[in-house]
Design a protein around this motif. Structure first.
Motif, PDB file in Angstrom:
ATOM      1  N   GLY A   3       0.379   2.728  -9.581  1.00  0.00           N
ATOM      2  CA  GLY A   3       0.167   3.976  -8.671  1.00  0.00           C
ATOM      3  C   GLY A   3      -0.983   4.533  -9.549  1.00  0.00           C
ATOM      4  N   ASP A 151      -0.411  10.014   0.097  1.00  0.00           N
ATOM      5  CA  ASP A 151      -0.488  10.381  -1.417  1.00  0.00           C
ATOM      6  C   ASP A 151       1.038  10.250  -1.901  1.00  0.00           C
ATOM      7  N   ARG A 154       2.670   6.967  -1.817  1.00  0.00           N
ATOM      8  CA  ARG A 154       2.384   6.082  -3.156  1.00  0.00           C
ATOM      9  C   ARG A 154       2.840   6.521  -4.470  1.00  0.00           C
ATOM     10  N   ARG A 155       3.150   7.675  -4.439  1.00  0.00           N
ATOM     11  CA  ARG A 155       3.632   8.666  -5.553  1.00  0.00           C
ATOM     12  C   ARG A 155       5.113   7.928  -5.764  1.00  0.00           C
ATOM     13  N   ARG A 157       6.166   5.141  -5.459  1.00  0.00           N
ATOM     14  CA  ARG A 157       5.678   3.879  -5.495  1.00  0.00           C
ATOM     15  C   ARG A 157       6.268   2.903  -4.248  1.00  0.00           C
ATOM     16  N   SER A 160       2.340  -0.171   0.008  1.00  0.00           N
ATOM     17  CA  SER A 160       1.245  -0.249   0.948  1.00  0.00           C
ATOM     18  C   SER A 160       1.899   0.908   2.058  1.00  0.00           C
ATOM     19  N   PRO A 161       1.347   2.176   1.443  1.00  0.00           N
ATOM     20  CA  PRO A 161       1.895   3.399   2.377  1.00  0.00           C
ATOM     21  C   PRO A 161       1.322   3.291   3.879  1.00  0.00           C
TER      22      PRO A 161
END
Length: 692
Positions: A3, A151, A154-155, A157, A160-161
């Motif tokens: 990330g 965001d 993704r933060r 972890r 594939s958000p």
């Protein structure tokens, strides 16, 4: 760690905090109104959590941990109220906040993550909608909230958000659900994050990932954490300081390293002794336990609240409530409410150790044999191979531990043995050398009695409307040879075997604690003198004190009756303690099988190595080799497993094309220890010894 770096997320930059503690609790007393009278469930609690600090709160179920969290949020149930004391978050008095200010505090200053993420997520809404709502509650516009949702996922972890945002909760694994819930909790960049048993139901690898994530985000955002758990090893790894609650009172507090290295309250000593520590097995002796049970709220009016269960207690303890004694320890001050805190570490054992000589199971007859067992499910238009060509033997009096991540096939394999599922064609099962029909409906009464199961949650297996006597007697009624006095004698013998006091026979299961319910479930499973008992996570929902008693009970019953166990658990310390052999499953395949000491001692399959490296210990470290091995990606789909070695997409020791193209054979590591890997055994041994 995957990330973008923290600097890529200006919206989550660490805000300037004032100097006040993140959480201050002074003299807190909370009461619940039950049956017409108020009972104190928390009494005179004083603690603080500093900015950026992680504070652990531990103790048995019913001691008041979750009540303390709900009081902080001002979210007590209707029958609960704060009788005395003060709670401040970031210097703001929680009790004085009006409705709008309280709503603002919950939206922007404090967040909570619960034990079961599935119950915290709305099954009818997409992940995108639920996470974006958390941003909107903090004042973001709908478009900005969606952008920030990508965001924050993704933060935490999530690889594939965008795909996950379109999913519903039931389409995600437990670990993924928990990461989504943590993302929602962090959306407001809270000053205080409350975590109530956030990893109890997770695999070792997923638990380690979630704990890493919490530690990373705490470091980045400066968030204070109140971590509630009965898993002392997790607290040892995650928390700077720890408080020990007993019957609503804070009986010990200090720097976690100091409290766990030299506890100064007998209750803390007892909790730590209940744990099956690294490398310990049932042959080394029984685990210590804490006698008795928690007193009912409000029943102890004078003296030490722990006196009735304490082997150090004397007349002074029964007469005078101990004040908070404070002493200087290696890393800071330590408090203990015990008149004899200097001698607490000398507490006598409550349970005789009774070590026994190891049994040579190589000479024992085979109780259960499985050959070429596979199971394929049709899910929509896909065929899912949940178990793939498993063959194993279970000796009389042996415990076989099944370990692996969720989705690896452990429970499916157990159901195939029990006859609750039919295997694919070509499989054979034998019980004591005789053919065993695949379906339980085709087995005779003797075969059905011979294979029993103890579930993780006894509530789901016991009828709440029936008394304990009736529940056990119904199982005994299936034995044609037992009638009248013989049946009653057998019932008494069973309840004595599982250490269930006679006074509970007339009780309904809803009146029993979790540990007593599990004893009833075990008594029922043993009613027909089974040959094999499947134990599917039988202790994962229990306190460490109750867990120790149940593990001792299972080991005692095995020695007395020669029963065999198939033991499934995510807690690898528990598996190591009770198991004689261990089979490691991945995508329905046995990747490694051998004696417990050999599997834990090495050499190990890279997947086993990663599992063991994820297990936290009391000293705050993780792993058999001192450092955690992070697996990339999620468990692949059993509908479309990788070619070659099924572990090759996540393997940290992948060799290259051979792993992608050829399925590895079993290699002999000695002593009936087999590993399915292309890496030669000696090379695995050398690599792993260098990193230990």
């Amino acid at each position: 760690m995957n990330g973008p770096p923290p600097s890529a997320f200006p919206a989550f930059a660490v805000p300037k905090r004032d100097r006040a503690d993140a959480l201050t609790i002074v003299g807190l007393t909370v009461a619940y109104r039950m049956r017409g009278r108020e009972r104190d469930v928390l009494q005179d609690i004083t603690l603080r959590v500093r900015r950026g600090e992680a504070y652990g709160l531990v103790g048995e179920s019913g001691c008041g941990k979750s009540t303390a969290a709900l009081a902080v949020l001002r979210y007590l149930p209707r029958n609960g109220r704060v009788k005395a004391g003060k709670i401040s978050i970031g210097g703001r008095d929680v009790a004085s906040l009006h409705a709008d200010a309280l709503r603002d505090m919950r939206a922007n200053a404090v967040s909570m993550v619960y034990q079961d993420p599935g119950r915290a997520l709305n099954p009818s809404l997409t992940i995108a909608r639920q996470v974006s709502e958390a941003f909107e509650a903090s004042g973001a516009s709908a478009d900005d909230a969606l952008a920030r949702t990508v965001d924050i996922l993704r933060r935490v972890r999530i690889a594939s958000p965008e795909r996950v945002m379109e999913s519903y909760p039931h389409q995600l694994s437990g670990g993924m659900q928990q990461r989504v819930v943590i993302a929602m909790a962090l959306a407001c960049n809270p000053e205080l994050l409350i975590l109530d048993e956030p990893t109890t139901g997770l695999d070792a690898t997923v638990e380690a990932e979630v704990l890493d994530l919490i530690a990373q985000l705490r470091a980045e955002l400066g968030t204070a954490v109140l971590f509630i758990s009965h898993n002392l090893a997790v607290i040892g790894r995650m928390c700077d300081r720890v408080g020990v609650l007993y019957a609503g009172k804070l009986v010990e507090e200090g720097v976690t390293r100091d409290v766990f290295a030299r506890p100064r309250h007998p209750y803390t000593v007892g909790l730590l002794r209940c744990l099956p520590t690294s490398g310990r097995s049932k042959d080394m002796g029984r685990l210590d336990t804490i006698p008795g049970s928690l007193p009912l709220p409000g029943t102890v009016t004078q003296g030490c609240i722990y006196a009735e269960r304490c082997k150090l207690a004397d007349a002074r303890c029964l007469r005078d409530a101990p004040p908070p004694y404070r002493v200087a320890s290696a890393n800071g001050d330590q408090m203990a409410r015990c008149h004899y805190h200097e001698r607490a570490i000398e507490l006598p054992r409550a349970t005789p150790e009774a070590a026994s000589d190891p049994v040579d199971l190589s000479l024992a007859p085979v109780a259960l044999k499985a050959r070429n067992v596979s199971k394929t499910f049709r899910v929509g238009n896909e065929l899912v191979r949940a178990v793939h060509d498993v063959s194993l033997d279970l000796a009389q009096g042996e415990t076989l531990g099944l370990v692996g991540e969720s989705g690896s096939g452990k429970t499916t394999l157990a159901k195939l043995m029990l006859g609750l599922l039919s295997p694919d064609e070509g499989a054979t099962l034998e019980l004591d050398g005789a053919a065993l029909p695949a379906r339980v409906t085709r087995r005779n009464d003797e075969q059905v009695k011979s294979l029993q199961i103890v579930f993780q949650n006894p509530d789901s297996a016991l009828n709440r409307a029936h008394s304990v006597r009736r529940l056990i007697a119904r199982s005994l009624s299936k034995l044609a040879s037992l009638r009248g006095a013989a049946k009653e004698e057998r019932l008494q013998s069973l309840t004595e075997s599982v250490r269930l006091p006679e006074r509970y026979l007339s009780a309904r299961t809803r009146q029993l604690s979790g540990g007593l319910k599990q004893r009833v479930a075990i008594a029922r499973a043993f009613a027909g003198d089974p040959r094999v008992v499947v134990c599917d996570e039988p202790t994962s929902a229990l306190d460490v004190s109750v867990q120790a008693a149940i593990l001792n009970l299972l080991a005692d019953l095995q020695r007395e009756r020669g029963v065999s166990y198939v033991f499934i658990s995510h807690d690898l310390h528990v598996v190591r303690y009770l198991s004689d052999r261990i089979a490691v499953l991945y995508l329905g395949r046995i990747m490694e099988i051998g004696r417990a000491a050999d599997v834990f001692g090495g050499p190990q399959h890279p997947y086993t190595e990663a599992l063991l490296s994820s297990v936290p210990s009391l000293d705050g470290s993780a792993g058999a080799h001192g450092g955690r091995i992070r697996l990339s990606g999620e468990l692949p789909s059993a509908a479309n497993p990788p070619s070659g070695c099924v572990f090759n997409t996540r393997c940290p020791r992948k060799l290259g094309a051979i792993c992608e193209e050829q399925e590895p054979p079993y290699a002999d590591a000695g002593g009936a220890h087999r590993i399915r890997c292309h890496i030669p055994i000696e090379e695995l041994r050398s690599l792993q010894s260098q990193e230990s």
